[in-house]
Design a protein around this motif. Structure first.
Motif, short mmCIF file in Angstrom:
data_model
loop_
_atom_site.label_atom_id
_atom_site.label_comp_id
_atom_site.label_asym_id
_atom_site.label_seq_id
_atom_site.Cartn_x
_atom_site.Cartn_y
_atom_site.Cartn_z
N GLY A 1 37.26 33.06 34.90
CA GLY A 1 37.07 34.50 35.07
C GLY A 1 36.17 34.80 36.26
N ILE A 2 36.36 35.99 36.82
CA ILE A 2 35.55 36.43 37.95
C ILE A 2 35.09 37.86 37.71
CG2 ILE A 2 36.74 34.93 39.58
CD1 ILE A 2 38.22 37.44 40.61
N THR A 3 34.09 38.28 38.46
CA THR A 3 33.67 39.68 38.48
C THR A 3 33.71 40.20 39.91
OG1 THR A 3 31.34 39.05 38.71
CG2 THR A 3 32.15 39.48 36.47
N ARG A 4 33.98 41.48 40.04
CA ARG A 4 33.90 42.20 41.30
C ARG A 4 33.39 43.60 40.95
NH1 ARG A 4 34.80 37.71 42.59
NH2 ARG A 4 36.32 36.88 44.08
N ASP A 5 32.11 43.68 40.59
CA ASP A 5 31.57 44.89 39.98
C ASP A 5 31.37 46.02 40.99
OD1 ASP A 5 31.52 43.37 37.72
OD2 ASP A 5 29.33 43.22 37.59
N ALA A 6 31.72 47.21 40.55
CA ALA A 6 31.47 48.43 41.32
C ALA A 6 31.87 49.61 40.44
CB ALA A 6 32.27 48.46 42.62
N SER A 7 31.20 50.74 40.64
CA SER A 7 31.64 51.95 39.95
C SER A 7 33.04 52.31 40.43
CB SER A 7 30.68 53.10 40.22
OG SER A 7 30.66 53.42 41.61
N LEU A 8 33.76 53.08 39.64
CA LEU A 8 35.16 53.34 39.96
C LEU A 8 35.32 53.96 41.34
CD1 LEU A 8 38.04 53.20 38.81
CD2 LEU A 8 37.75 55.56 38.07
N ALA A 9 34.43 54.85 41.72
CA ALA A 9 34.53 55.51 43.02
C ALA A 9 34.42 54.53 44.17
CB ALA A 9 33.45 56.59 43.14
N LYS A 10 33.74 53.40 43.92
CA LYS A 10 33.53 52.39 44.98
C LYS A 10 34.40 51.15 44.80
CE LYS A 10 28.71 53.84 45.63
NZ LYS A 10 27.28 53.41 45.58
N LEU A 11 35.19 51.13 43.75
CA LEU A 11 35.98 49.94 43.44
C LEU A 11 37.27 49.96 44.25
CD1 LEU A 11 36.40 47.39 41.71
CD2 LEU A 11 37.41 48.86 39.94
N SER A 12 37.46 48.96 45.09
CA SER A 12 38.66 48.90 45.92
C SER A 12 39.85 48.43 45.10
CB SER A 12 38.44 47.93 47.08
OG SER A 12 38.36 46.59 46.60
#
Length: 244
Positions: A88-99
């Motif tokens: 598993g991996i993470t690529r954390d960001a709020s939805l507005a900043k999530l690519s």
């Protein structure tokens, strides 16, 4: 184990964190263990030198690579009886900043990876009338977490995937279960900023992070010979943080 047959176990993301602890626990219990990894080769080599557990490199997000990787493991160790989908991996960001790219990358590894790997071993397990699949979800797949819409969605999807696949395997002696760990002392958690981690631990009733070995012991329970009546279940190992 209560059988004279030595079972073969494959653990994805198996050279670090929960995966490494799972590999070592199963090897100690007498299973023949293979570790999959996708990251640093030097770390995987060090893991193999330390434990004697062989490792194979491929991305679980790549369906063809999973098929090829499983074939390589089986050529070396024999048919895979136990699959632990831990990668598993993470690529954390709020939805507005999530690519869109980081949304897809997490879904591809965490959720589609479960499909790719299970599809590579499931039918053969059914033919042999025995198999164990354990999918590693997360407390944040059950409770959600700010800035983790991609990760939470992938880990929640694993729970539905587990229940549905359990129905397909039940009559053939193949169990499919999930574990939803809480915050565990792994590299993934260690990247959490030092000023934020104490506030997370404060919400865990037992007052600490889990040790990877504590999750591994739960895996060992679910893959045992005498665990055949447990399927479609999700076991929470989160120190009381979330009681769903």
């Amino acid at each position: 184990m209560t059988t004279t047959q030595v079972r073969v176990a494959l653990v994805t993301g198996g050279t670090a964190g929960i995966g490494a602890a799972t590999c070592e626990t199963l090897a100690t219990l007498g299973y023949r263990v293979a570790a999959n990894f996708c990251g640093a080769e030097d770390r995987a080599a060090a893991f193999t030198r330390r434990t004697g557990i062989r490792s194979w490199r491929w991305s679980v997000a790549d369906h063809e690579a999973c098929t090829t990787g499983v074939a390589a493991v089986e050529a070396a160790l024999g048919p895979i009886d136990i699959l632990v989908n831990n990668a598993g991996i993470t690529r954390d960001a709020s939805l507005a900043k999530l690519s869109p790219e980081n949304w897809q990358a997490v879904l591809d590894t965490n959720l589609t990876g479960c499909f790719n790997m299970a599809r590579s071993v499931f039918q053969a397990m059914r033919v042999r009338k025995w198999g164990r699949i354990v999918n590693i979800s997360s407390v944040n797949g059950e409770a959600g977490q700010f800035g983790q819409t991609n990760y939470a969605a992938s880990k929640a999807g694993i729970l539905g995937f587990t229940k549905a696949l359990a129905l397909e395997g039940a009559h053939a002696g193949v169990t499919v279960n999930a574990i939803a760990p809480g915050y565990t002392d792994t590299e993934m958690v260690r990247v959490i900023p030092a000023d934020i981690l104490p506030s997370i631990i404060a919400k865990i009733p037992v007052g600490r992070l889990a040790a990877p070995a504590e999750i591994a012991r739960c895996v060992a329970f679910l893959v045992a010979e005498d665990a055949g009546f447990i399927t479609g279940a999700t076991i929470d190992v989160n120190g009381g943080q979330h009681m769903g």
